[in-house]
Design a protein around this motif. Sequence first.
Motif, mmCIF file in Angstrom:
data_model
loop_
_atom_site.group_PDB
_atom_site.id
_atom_site.type_symbol
_atom_site.label_atom_id
_atom_site.label_comp_id
_atom_site.label_asym_id
_atom_site.label_seq_id
_atom_site.Cartn_x
_atom_site.Cartn_y
_atom_site.Cartn_z
ATOM 1 N N GLY A 3 8.876 -32.291 116.918
ATOM 2 C CA GLY A 3 7.565 -32.339 117.192
ATOM 3 C C GLY A 3 7.517 -31.764 118.731
ATOM 4 O O GLY A 3 8.450 -31.215 119.311
ATOM 5 N N THR A 157 -6.238 -48.088 118.555
ATOM 6 C CA THR A 157 -5.153 -47.293 118.035
ATOM 7 C C THR A 157 -4.545 -47.469 116.562
ATOM 8 O O THR A 157 -4.199 -46.750 115.867
ATOM 9 N N TYR A 160 -6.869 -45.561 114.369
ATOM 10 C CA TYR A 160 -6.556 -44.131 114.418
ATOM 11 C C TYR A 160 -5.359 -43.907 113.701
ATOM 12 O O TYR A 160 -5.240 -42.912 113.084
ATOM 13 N N PHE A 161 -4.190 -44.619 114.045
ATOM 14 C CA PHE A 161 -2.981 -44.293 113.273
ATOM 15 C C PHE A 161 -3.179 -44.595 111.646
ATOM 16 O O PHE A 161 -2.611 -43.927 110.801
ATOM 17 N N VAL A 164 -4.725 -41.308 110.411
ATOM 18 C CA VAL A 164 -3.971 -40.405 110.515
ATOM 19 C C VAL A 164 -3.160 -40.277 109.182
ATOM 20 O O VAL A 164 -2.793 -39.284 108.569
ATOM 21 N N ALA A 165 -2.551 -41.506 109.061
ATOM 22 C CA ALA A 165 -1.553 -41.720 107.875
ATOM 23 C C ALA A 165 -2.332 -41.505 106.648
ATOM 24 O O ALA A 165 -1.814 -40.947 105.529
ATOM 25 N N LYS A 168 -2.919 -37.799 106.010
ATOM 26 C CA LYS A 168 -1.563 -37.176 105.393
ATOM 27 C C LYS A 168 -0.854 -37.669 104.414
ATOM 28 O O LYS A 168 0.079 -37.211 103.903
ATOM 29 N N ASP A 170 0.576 -40.546 104.352
ATOM 30 C CA ASP A 170 2.010 -41.462 104.559
ATOM 31 C C ASP A 170 1.547 -42.724 104.860
ATOM 32 O O ASP A 170 0.505 -43.249 104.810
ATOM 33 N N PRO A 173 2.198 -45.843 110.135
ATOM 34 C CA PRO A 173 3.555 -45.850 111.155
ATOM 35 C C PRO A 173 3.460 -47.296 111.973
ATOM 36 O O PRO A 173 2.030 -47.684 112.351
ATOM 37 N N LEU A 233 -2.659 -39.664 122.385
ATOM 38 C CA LEU A 233 -2.859 -40.003 120.985
ATOM 39 C C LEU A 233 -3.037 -38.777 120.373
ATOM 40 O O LEU A 233 -2.859 -38.682 119.304
ATOM 41 N N ALA A 236 -0.726 -37.178 117.438
ATOM 42 C CA ALA A 236 -0.339 -37.316 115.952
ATOM 43 C C ALA A 236 -1.162 -36.124 115.228
ATOM 44 O O ALA A 236 -0.991 -36.130 114.120
ATOM 45 N N SER A 238 -0.799 -32.978 116.146
ATOM 46 C CA SER A 238 0.002 -31.640 116.166
ATOM 47 C C SER A 238 0.425 -31.230 114.508
ATOM 48 O O SER A 238 0.556 -31.872 113.690
#
Length: 276
Positions: A3, A157, A160-161, A164-165, A168, A170, A173, A233, A236, A238
């Motif tokens: 990354g 957070t 947010y995560f 993002v998951a 994606k 996923d 995390p 933050l 994530a 990228s």
Amino acid sequence: MTGPSIAQIFNSASADFDLVTPLVWGPAGEALVARAGMSLGDKVLDICSGTGASALAAARAVGPDGHVTAVDFATDLVDRARANADAAGLRNIDFRVDDVTTLPGRLSPEYDVLTCGFGVFFLPNMDDSVRQLLTLLRPGGRLAVAVWHDDALRDFTNAYFAEVARVKGDPPPPGPRAPSDGPPHPITRIDTQEKIVGWLESLGAVDGSASVLELRVPRTDEFSWSMVLGSGLRGALSGMDAETVAAVRAGFLRRLAGDGITEVDCDTLIAVARTP
């Protein structure tokens, strides 16, 4: 595939970093300098300086007979910090793009104060890095650090995560504060007054103390997304194209509103200690 490096993440965040300064980095930097007890004429080393929130405050505190050396490894952030200092008419500050972990042995142990705002937990091998940086202080010199306090940014957070998951495809995390079978994340080792004072003393500092700056920011869409883009933050995001980033943004802001979050907890823990 590896990354992006931390330097790349923060260089990409430089345009947004200053958008957060009036509400977060600025107040925290001012409080950090005030707690450090700087005096006119002091020599200050400010590491992980970002766009200069604490470095500029330190330059004002030590006056024209004092001096601040501000160091960060993100070139774009340092360029913005230098521009901010020029705009403020500060001439007693020197900005460097450098790896702070290599400063011991290259700089003289002549500093009265060492400051670090929201950066120690990014240093490789946090304990050894800070222990070595302490050698740059003169006897009786002071170390002052600002870190996130306890539950700061947790709900923010998490939302947010999770988004993002979802985008994606996923599984979410584990965050840095989640239970782990491995060693504790650096953030969780120093996020209370008792923990951070004990940590500083374990590195050889003495007379440690800590206080909490209560910093709650009204949750607006503009601030929330600026906080993502103007901090670590951003990493994530990228590799995402613009359409995917837009989907994360929209879903994240919906989550914050749906969770009833009306303010963002940016409470900051400020700790000070000195060398023997």
